[in-house]
Design an enzyme around this catalytic site. Structure first.
Site, PDB file in Angstrom:
ATOM      1  N   ARG A  61      52.475  69.914  33.631  1.00 32.18           N
ATOM      2  CA  ARG A  61      52.875  71.134  32.929  1.00 32.18           C
ATOM      3  C   ARG A  61      53.774  70.822  31.737  1.00 32.18           C
ATOM      4  NH1 ARG A  61      56.258  76.361  34.152  1.00 32.18           N
ATOM      5  NH2 ARG A  61      54.902  77.857  33.113  1.00 32.18           N
ATOM      6  N   HIS A  65      53.327  72.215  27.880  1.00 36.08           N
ATOM      7  CA  HIS A  65      54.369  72.934  27.141  1.00 36.08           C
ATOM      8  C   HIS A  65      54.804  72.163  25.906  1.00 36.08           C
ATOM      9  CE1 HIS A  65      55.832  76.162  30.159  1.00 36.08           C
ATOM     10  NE2 HIS A  65      54.581  75.903  30.355  1.00 36.08           N
ATOM     11  N   ASN A  92      61.908  77.800  30.969  1.00 34.56           N
ATOM     12  CA  ASN A  92      62.376  76.503  31.479  1.00 34.56           C
ATOM     13  C   ASN A  92      62.625  76.496  32.980  1.00 34.56           C
ATOM     14  OD1 ASN A  92      64.659  77.967  31.798  1.00 34.56           O
ATOM     15  ND2 ASN A  92      65.987  76.584  30.680  1.00 34.56           N
ATOM     16  N   HIS A 192      45.987  74.389  37.555  1.00 31.87           N
ATOM     17  CA  HIS A 192      46.646  75.196  38.584  1.00 31.87           C
ATOM     18  C   HIS A 192      46.100  74.890  39.987  1.00 31.87           C
ATOM     19  CE1 HIS A 192      48.170  78.387  35.459  1.00 31.87           C
ATOM     20  NE2 HIS A 192      48.751  77.209  35.346  1.00 31.87           N
TER      21      HIS A 192
HETATM   22  C1  HEM Z   1      45.976  79.435  30.582  1.00 32.57           C
HETATM   23  C2  HEM Z   1      47.213  79.800  30.412  1.00 32.57           C
HETATM   24  C3  HEM Z   1      48.319  79.407  31.351  1.00 32.57           C
HETATM   25  C4  HEM Z   1      49.230  80.251  31.881  1.00 32.57           C
HETATM   26  C5  HEM Z   1      49.340  81.743  31.616  1.00 32.57           C
HETATM   27  C6  HEM Z   1      50.073  79.474  32.751  1.00 32.57           C
HETATM   28  C7  HEM Z   1      51.147  79.986  33.456  1.00 32.57           C
HETATM   29  C8  HEM Z   1      51.834  79.301  34.418  1.00 32.57           C
HETATM   30  C9  HEM Z   1      52.887  79.861  35.226  1.00 32.57           C
HETATM   31  C10 HEM Z   1      53.450  81.254  35.084  1.00 32.57           C
HETATM   32  C11 HEM Z   1      53.275  78.911  36.112  1.00 32.57           C
HETATM   33  C12 HEM Z   1      54.314  79.045  37.204  1.00 32.57           C
HETATM   34  C13 HEM Z   1      55.626  78.556  36.732  1.00 32.57           C
HETATM   35  C14 HEM Z   1      56.679  78.779  37.776  1.00 32.57           C
HETATM   36  O1  HEM Z   1      56.972  79.919  38.109  1.00 32.57           O
HETATM   37  O2  HEM Z   1      57.223  77.797  38.287  1.00 32.57           O
HETATM   38  C15 HEM Z   1      52.457  77.747  35.862  1.00 32.57           C
HETATM   39  C16 HEM Z   1      52.559  76.574  36.557  1.00 32.57           C
HETATM   40  C17 HEM Z   1      51.854  75.434  36.238  1.00 32.57           C
HETATM   41  N1  HEM Z   1      50.983  75.276  35.180  1.00 32.57           N
HETATM   42 FE1  HEM Z   1      50.269  76.727  34.011  1.00 32.57          FE
HETATM   43  N2  HEM Z   1      49.664  78.181  32.732  1.00 32.57           N
HETATM   44  C18 HEM Z   1      48.593  78.087  31.890  1.00 32.57           C
HETATM   45  C19 HEM Z   1      47.912  76.938  31.554  1.00 32.57           C
HETATM   46  C20 HEM Z   1      48.233  75.682  32.017  1.00 32.57           C
HETATM   47  C21 HEM Z   1      47.725  74.443  31.496  1.00 32.57           C
HETATM   48  C22 HEM Z   1      46.798  74.323  30.301  1.00 32.57           C
HETATM   49  C23 HEM Z   1      48.259  73.446  32.240  1.00 32.57           C
HETATM   50  C24 HEM Z   1      48.084  71.959  32.111  1.00 32.57           C
HETATM   51  C25 HEM Z   1      47.001  71.370  31.638  1.00 32.57           C
HETATM   52  C26 HEM Z   1      49.081  74.069  33.256  1.00 32.57           C
HETATM   53  C27 HEM Z   1      49.723  73.407  34.267  1.00 32.57           C
HETATM   54  C28 HEM Z   1      50.537  73.993  35.190  1.00 32.57           C
HETATM   55  C29 HEM Z   1      51.075  73.291  36.341  1.00 32.57           C
HETATM   56  C30 HEM Z   1      50.752  71.865  36.757  1.00 32.57           C
HETATM   57  C31 HEM Z   1      51.922  74.190  36.991  1.00 32.57           C
HETATM   58  C32 HEM Z   1      52.789  73.918  38.225  1.00 32.57           C
HETATM   59  C33 HEM Z   1      54.137  73.469  37.768  1.00 32.57           C
HETATM   60  C34 HEM Z   1      55.046  72.989  38.900  1.00 32.57           C
HETATM   61  O3  HEM Z   1      54.671  73.032  40.057  1.00 32.57           O
HETATM   62  O4  HEM Z   1      56.159  72.516  38.579  1.00 32.57           O
HETATM   63  N3  HEM Z   1      49.063  75.419  33.068  1.00 32.57           N
HETATM   64  N4  HEM Z   1      51.591  78.010  34.827  1.00 32.57           N
HETATM   65  C1  LIG Z   2      68.013  74.678  34.175  1.00 37.81           C
HETATM   66  C2  LIG Z   2      68.207  75.322  32.861  1.00 37.81           C
HETATM   67  O1  LIG Z   2      68.177  74.659  31.827  1.00 37.81           O
HETATM   68  N1  LIG Z   2      68.362  76.641  32.865  1.00 37.81           N
HETATM   69  C3  LIG Z   2      68.516  77.450  31.656  1.00 37.81           C
HETATM   70  C4  LIG Z   2      67.218  78.176  31.354  1.00 37.81           C
HETATM   71  O2  LIG Z   2      67.346  79.079  30.280  1.00 37.81           O
HETATM   72  C5  LIG Z   2      68.309  80.073  30.470  1.00 37.81           C
HETATM   73  C6  LIG Z   2      68.265  80.986  29.267  1.00 37.81           C
HETATM   74  O3  LIG Z   2      66.977  81.355  28.981  1.00 37.81           O
HETATM   75  C7  LIG Z   2      69.688  79.420  30.659  1.00 37.81           C
HETATM   76  O4  LIG Z   2      70.648  80.419  30.910  1.00 37.81           O
HETATM   77  C8  LIG Z   2      69.641  78.446  31.836  1.00 37.81           C
HETATM   78  O5  LIG Z   2      70.853  77.744  31.955  1.00 37.81           O
END
Ligand code: HEM
Ligand SMILES: CC(=O)N[C@H]1CO[C@H](CO)[C@@H](O)[C@@H]1O
Ligand SMILES: *[C@@H]1O[C@H](CO)[C@@H](O)[C@H](O)[C@H]1NC(C)=O
Ligand SMILES: *[C@@H]1O[C@H](CO)[C@@H](O)[C@H](O)[C@H]1NC(C)=O
Length: 324
Positions: A61, A65, A92, A192
């Protein structure tokens, strides 16, 4: 005759200038300067995964980003005492620290053998490929030669990362802006298949879908109940759940099979199956893991080209978390 010669000279000059000005990524960019860079990074990533599985989704991820904001230039890695860098944007919360740590450790290992040569942007690119390969996914080739960026601002994130509530048109639009096709977007969403999401990112689909329906009717009802149990209304904001309920720890095509049964976690996931325009590609990836894997490798290569700095642009950072 003289005029002809003059034209020829000018043309040759333009061709030469073009090939100098337009430095390109290549698979063997460090052939003579750091020939073992890929095995050094692979080793560091393997070691980090043994400590925690989170390394895998976090690194993957982080790469996404990084590339969508300011290009693939490790701008996301910059730490700031004032909290105004890219990583300080509201998104973040979800960038797990283990992704940053993976790049920092791999950079240290690389620096000890080839000091000052390999960019943090390239190390993140290699590490993102490695976590996929090491969790059962494809082991594709990566292009190298990126330079590290000199800009990292929290405000530059706004509007550049897709939100989980987007519909198909907006998803296509935001990926198109980054030279990625709908097929690339769908294949990359297959990331995902590993990792976690905090409840807040999808709780609208459980409790406040719209004025007439509390729960998104496109959610599989059994899955919706399961999600409500894991994410009650006033859940601790730190709680995160597996995004792939079937095989959360392996990089496979289960994500696409989940979409076929209404088990896409975000609106932006489920819409890929629910829209007629993209359903065929989802079905193809669901029925043929090999075709998903090759599309994913190709899409990662295109993602890795977004907004790259090459040649004499940017810098080779010594410390990935600070500008030189
Ligand atoms: C298509 C549009 C995409 C959206 C709207 C999206 C949105 C999100 C969101 C909301 C999360 C959850 C974050 C959290 O709450 O911790 C997430 C997690 C993640 N996304 Fe996406 N994402 C997208 C595309 C991608 C792409 C292109 C990749 C990589 C090639 C990716 C890789 C990941 C991974 C690996 C996680 C898990 C992160 C973790 O477990 O730390 N995503 N994504
Ligand atoms: C872990 C970390 O860096 N948290 C920051 C994420 O961003 C918010 C503002 O958007 C900060 O308040 C947090 O400290
Ligand atoms: C709520 O969503 C359902 C299912 O998509 C839809 O049929 C209904 O028209 C929506 N209602 C409102 C008020 O938007
Ligand atoms: C998309 O491709 C074009 C043409 O190759 C290039 O000029 C542009 O910078 C690319 N955009 C991004 C965001 O990489």
């Amino acid at each position: 005759m003289e005029l002809w010669k003059g034209c020829l000279v000018v043309m040759l000059l333009l061709v030469a200038m073009g090939s100098i000005g337009e430095a390109q990524l290549s698979q063997n960019f460090y052939r003579s300067t750091c020939p073992n860079v890929e095995s050094i990074v692979r080793q560091a990533v393997t070691r980090k995964i043994r400590q925690t599985f989170v390394t895998i989704p976090a690194t993957l991820r982080l790469f996404f980003h990084d590339c969508f904001v300011e290009g693939c230039d490790a701008s996301v890695m910059i730490s700031s005492p004032r909290g105004d860098a890219e990583k300080d944007a509201p998104d973040n919360l979800s960038l797990a620290g283990d992704g940053f740590d993976t790049v920092i450790k791999a950079k240290q290992a690389v620096e000890s053998q080839c000091p000052g040569v390999v960019s943090c942007a390239d190390i993140l690119t290699i590490a993102a490929r490695d976590v996929v390969a090491l969790s059962g996914g494809p082991d594709f080739k990566v292009e190298l030669g990126r330079r590290d960026g000199r800009i990292s601002f929290r405000w530059r994130v706004t509007g550049n990362l897709p939100s989980p509530t987007l519909n198909l048109n907006l998803l296509n639009w935001i990926f198109r802006k980054n030279n990625l096709t709908q097929t690339d977007m769908i294949a990359l969403s297959g990331a995902h298949t590993v990792g976690f999401s905090h409840c807040s990112r999808f709780s609208n689909r459980l409790y406040s879908f719209n004025a007439t329906t509390r729960t998104d009717p496109s959610l599989n009802p059994a899955y919706a109940r399961q999600l409500m149990q894991a994410c009650p209304r006033n859940v601790n904001p730190q709680i995160a759940i597996n995004m792939d309920p079937a095989t959360p720890n392996s990089f496979d095509n289960a994500y696409f099979k989940n979409l076929q049964s209404g088990k896409g976690l975000f609106t932006s996931d489920q819409v890929l199956f629910n829209s007629f325009q993209s359903r065929g590609i989802v079905n193809g990836f669901a029925s043929n893991q090999g075709s998903f894997f090759s599309a994913f490798g190709a899409a990662m290569q295109s993602l890795g080209r977004v907004g790259v700095k090459t040649g004499r642009q940017g810098e080779i950072r010594r410390d990935c978390t600070a500008f030189n």
